[in-house]
Design a protein around this motif. Sequence first.
Motif, PDB file in Angstrom:
ATOM      1  N   GLN A  89      33.434  -6.962 -17.481  1.00 50.70           N
ATOM      2  CA  GLN A  89      34.013  -5.821 -16.841  1.00 50.70           C
ATOM      3  C   GLN A  89      33.742  -4.485 -17.628  1.00 50.70           C
ATOM      4  N   VAL A  90      32.653  -3.554 -17.178  1.00 51.46           N
ATOM      5  CA  VAL A  90      32.281  -2.220 -17.712  1.00 51.46           C
ATOM      6  C   VAL A  90      33.792  -1.497 -18.121  1.00 51.46           C
ATOM      7  N   ILE A  91      33.593  -0.898 -19.234  1.00 51.28           N
ATOM      8  CA  ILE A  91      34.772   0.311 -19.442  1.00 51.28           C
ATOM      9  C   ILE A  91      33.878   1.629 -19.240  1.00 51.28           C
ATOM     10  N   PHE A 122      34.637  -4.231  -9.714  1.00 54.05           N
ATOM     11  CA  PHE A 122      35.521  -3.536 -10.730  1.00 54.05           C
ATOM     12  C   PHE A 122      36.988  -3.643 -10.516  1.00 54.05           C
ATOM     13  N   LEU A 123      37.742  -4.279 -11.554  1.00 59.78           N
ATOM     14  CA  LEU A 123      39.053  -4.543 -11.670  1.00 59.78           C
ATOM     15  C   LEU A 123      39.651  -3.323 -12.102  1.00 59.78           C
ATOM     16  N   LEU A 124      40.729  -2.877 -11.506  1.00 56.89           N
ATOM     17  CA  LEU A 124      41.542  -1.604 -11.949  1.00 56.89           C
ATOM     18  C   LEU A 124      42.420  -2.213 -13.121  1.00 56.89           C
ATOM     19  N   ARG A 125      42.343  -1.451 -14.341  1.00 60.12           N
ATOM     20  CA  ARG A 125      43.051  -2.003 -15.279  1.00 60.12           C
ATOM     21  C   ARG A 125      43.523  -0.814 -16.294  1.00 60.12           C
ATOM     22  N   LEU A 126      44.711  -1.199 -17.146  1.00 60.11           N
ATOM     23  CA  LEU A 126      44.595  -0.123 -18.347  1.00 60.11           C
ATOM     24  C   LEU A 126      44.715  -1.028 -19.605  1.00 60.11           C
ATOM     25  N   TYR A 127      44.137  -0.365 -20.593  1.00 58.70           N
ATOM     26  CA  TYR A 127      43.787  -0.994 -21.576  1.00 58.70           C
ATOM     27  C   TYR A 127      44.352  -0.148 -23.077  1.00 58.70           C
ATOM     28  N   ARG A 128      44.828  -1.163 -23.745  1.00 58.06           N
ATOM     29  CA  ARG A 128      45.625  -0.702 -25.117  1.00 58.06           C
ATOM     30  C   ARG A 128      44.552  -0.588 -26.164  1.00 58.06           C
ATOM     31  N   VAL A 129      44.085   0.696 -26.473  1.00 51.46           N
ATOM     32  CA  VAL A 129      43.020   1.049 -27.464  1.00 51.46           C
ATOM     33  C   VAL A 129      43.751   1.506 -28.615  1.00 51.46           C
ATOM     34  N   ARG A 170      46.504 -10.806  -5.829  1.00 52.97           N
ATOM     35  CA  ARG A 170      45.869  -9.629  -5.151  1.00 52.97           C
ATOM     36  C   ARG A 170      45.570  -8.495  -6.372  1.00 52.97           C
ATOM     37  N   LEU A 171      44.504  -8.833  -7.175  1.00 57.48           N
ATOM     38  CA  LEU A 171      44.053  -8.118  -7.856  1.00 57.48           C
ATOM     39  C   LEU A 171      43.404  -6.696  -7.274  1.00 57.48           C
ATOM     40  N   LEU A 172      43.914  -5.378  -7.706  1.00 56.70           N
ATOM     41  CA  LEU A 172      43.354  -4.184  -6.982  1.00 56.70           C
ATOM     42  C   LEU A 172      42.067  -3.971  -7.656  1.00 56.70           C
ATOM     43  N   THR A 173      40.815  -3.407  -6.914  1.00 60.27           N
ATOM     44  CA  THR A 173      39.693  -3.007  -7.305  1.00 60.27           C
ATOM     45  C   THR A 173      39.506  -1.579  -7.140  1.00 60.27           C
ATOM     46  N   GLY A 174      38.233  -1.278  -7.411  1.00 64.32           N
ATOM     47  CA  GLY A 174      37.846   0.107  -7.060  1.00 64.32           C
ATOM     48  C   GLY A 174      37.357   0.454  -5.937  1.00 64.32           C
ATOM     49  N   ALA A 175      37.300  -0.488  -5.041  1.00 59.50           N
ATOM     50  CA  ALA A 175      37.151  -0.306  -3.557  1.00 59.50           C
ATOM     51  C   ALA A 175      38.624  -0.180  -2.801  1.00 59.50           C
ATOM     52  N   ASP A 176      39.609  -0.250  -3.674  1.00 59.99           N
ATOM     53  CA  ASP A 176      40.876  -0.368  -2.911  1.00 59.99           C
ATOM     54  C   ASP A 176      41.625   0.945  -3.231  1.00 59.99           C
ATOM     55  N   PHE A 177      41.599   1.313  -4.582  1.00 61.29           N
ATOM     56  CA  PHE A 177      42.123   2.765  -5.058  1.00 61.29           C
ATOM     57  C   PHE A 177      41.008   3.437  -6.145  1.00 61.29           C
ATOM     58  N   ASP A 178      41.041   4.530  -6.145  1.00 61.68           N
ATOM     59  CA  ASP A 178      40.424   5.370  -7.252  1.00 61.68           C
ATOM     60  C   ASP A 178      41.329   5.992  -8.130  1.00 61.68           C
ATOM     61  N   ILE A 179      41.814   5.210  -9.333  1.00 61.89           N
ATOM     62  CA  ILE A 179      42.833   5.643  -9.956  1.00 61.89           C
ATOM     63  C   ILE A 179      42.371   6.567 -11.081  1.00 61.89           C
ATOM     64  N   GLU A 180      42.765   7.843 -11.283  1.00 61.74           N
ATOM     65  CA  GLU A 180      42.484   8.666 -12.063  1.00 61.74           C
ATOM     66  C   GLU A 180      43.470   9.378 -13.070  1.00 61.74           C
ATOM     67  N   SER A 181      44.666   9.102 -12.910  1.00 62.04           N
ATOM     68  CA  SER A 181      45.710   9.842 -13.921  1.00 62.04           C
ATOM     69  C   SER A 181      46.886   9.001 -13.941  1.00 62.04           C
TER      70      SER A 181
END
Length: 754
Positions: A89-91, A122-129, A170-181
């Motif tokens: 998975q690309v970041i 592309f799987l929609l994720r939040l990463y702890r960095v 039901r993992l969400l992907t970049g074809a389902d939503f474009d999360i931006e904020s």
Amino acid sequence: MRPTAVLKVAAALTAAVAVALTPSATALAAAPSGLAARPGEGAGPGRTTAVVPTLVARATLSADHLEDGPPSGALATPANGRQGPFDGQVIPGFSAMIDNGDGTFWAQPDNGFGAKGNSADFLLRLYRVTPRWETARGGAGEIEVGEHLSLRDPDHHVDFPIVHEDTDERLLTGADFDIESVVRAKDGTFWIGEEFGPFLLHVDATGALLAPPVPFPDGKSPANPYLAPGETPLVGSSRGFEALAGSRDGRYLYPVLEGALVGEDPRDRVVRQFDTRAGRYTDRTWTYRVDTDANVVGDAFLVRGDELLLVERDDFDGEQSVTKRVYRVDLSESDRSGHLEKELVLDALKIANPHGLGAGDGYGTGDPFSLPVQSFETVVQLRDGRLLLANDNNYPGNDARVPGTPDDTEMVLVDLRRERVATDDVTVVGHRGASGYRPEHTLAAYEQAILQCADFIEPDVVATQDGVLVARHENEIGGTTNVAQHPQFADRRTTKTIDGTAVTGWFTEDFTLAELRTLRAKERIPAVRPQSTAFDGLYPVPTLAEVLDLARHSETCDGKQVGVYPETKHPTYFDSVGLSLEEPLVSALRDAGLDSRKAPVIVQSFETGNLRELDRLTKVDLAQLVSSSGAPYDLVAAGDPRTYADLVTRTGLREIARYADGVGLEKNVMIPRRADGTLGAPTSVIRDAHRAGLEVHGWTFRAENQFLPAEHRSSADPAAYGDLAGEVQVFLDAGMDGFFTDQPDLGVAAVHDR
């Protein structure tokens, strides 16, 4: 031309790198605005205070970093030597971040590769960095990626088909939503702003969707799954909720549209309020106005009360960049036009970097440091008052730092330091912007002049067919735009008589503003400035309103408002075709809140009658332009025998002082050249103008040998740079108060080195 209106920093080229002897970041955070104290407070004679955004920490994540998961990017557009699928998975950078308060952050990438059609893997994720900051004391300068939250819909809240429709998670992907904020609620859940709907998504602390997506009440985008056949989308494609802020108590969300609603003013961006307790939008709405049509709102962060930080950016990167800014707005404050009043917090193209953080990492990593990435999309104010900035790198497409190499993901910390700096009373005017470096009369040229510490920027003003004032050196635009490459306008090429001279080409008064905006600027003298041709075809013709807004929302290097020095071009001619320049000019000044004696505005003209008219219409300063030959055309047209030479006699200058505050003199009027091309003895005109109460500004100072006196040329190459500073200093020693220059950085250096 009041001296207080033209103070400038004498050490402008070094001020940005000085180490601040100022309050700590924590003290700055306690200022009434929630940011640094206002520029200019506590200034004394010859000194002033200015906020100098300063880089204090930086960390990066390799653009090629991969996280665990299935291959991604099989359909991503190849770029910069990278082609999918990628083995994991690309970041692709961070579109939004949340401060965890413990040195870690939740970082949210967007939908992956830019569109529904190429982001299904592309799987929609939040990463702890965890950034391992590079600071003045050292440090790795790397971003560590830890755990992640996978966005998913196990409870079937989404009622339209998704990529993983028939799986349990039901993992969400970049074809389902474009999360931006994203913002975090008090209960640990997350609210996410999305672009395909646009929707608001509410997920729990593990990433599971808690409710159906909340639609935007003012319209749908073309990618909205509920868009009915034949229904007109009112939100532009990929122009949904790039920005989302949340109140500190968690009650309200403030989503901001990235672009304009269809059919509305192209500079307007809607800000809405959503009540999380009631689960609905309130009736409160605001309008934020971007600097120019194509700019977008990249992020939002609520500082306190009704005060928001907003990222405004363009879509350019690297040296082409014009707008990468953070503005402050207060939802309780509007300007004269009803838009949110915005105040510059920082320009990310000029951040002081006294410790050389990131030096050598590519374009913009020196001192000053810049963040010239296309997608500057994150601003967060930390608890100590510093600002966190970060980017989406649109992997693998962006290469702002090193051409041909994908941009890394960057996180930087910026301290808003107040510094005390020296000032000078010499006015440096960016002639048509920084026209020695960018095509003249573009926002890029004006921004470059501001970055180079000009006190004023100079737009020449002409009118369109529909009466809109735009910035062009002449109304004939064949030499400064690509109009000749537009076959639909071929039949508009014509010959007109302008101020008694036959001119052939295309003319602004034969184009509506909408038509003119389809054109792009180009370098006017490519043989002299071939390096500037790299920017041909990029930038539109700006309106005067845009230039005024850019100036009033910008600061000089000593923290004062950037001034505007508009010139009315061919006013007698424009009167003859029913497109008077004076009334719309004054109207534009009033709309921008600049029609006052205190406003840093000087209106100039080569004609006399329109300046007399403007003296009755406006309160701003006026300047009579004077050439070394010929006569004002309005006098010629009226049969008046007076010439420019008559205007600069003692009697003529006293007459000018009845309607103007200064004179703009061609250089030879002040110091004529001898037959061998060297400078002669100064005339009495500067002394006589001062005795009449007029300030004296000279034009035009250019660095190329062909424009310089013989003794200041460096070689026989007409396009090579000579000793511009030496020429400027001769004129300043003769008493000139300020000057127009195509290279403001060199002009400022000349003043500093006196």
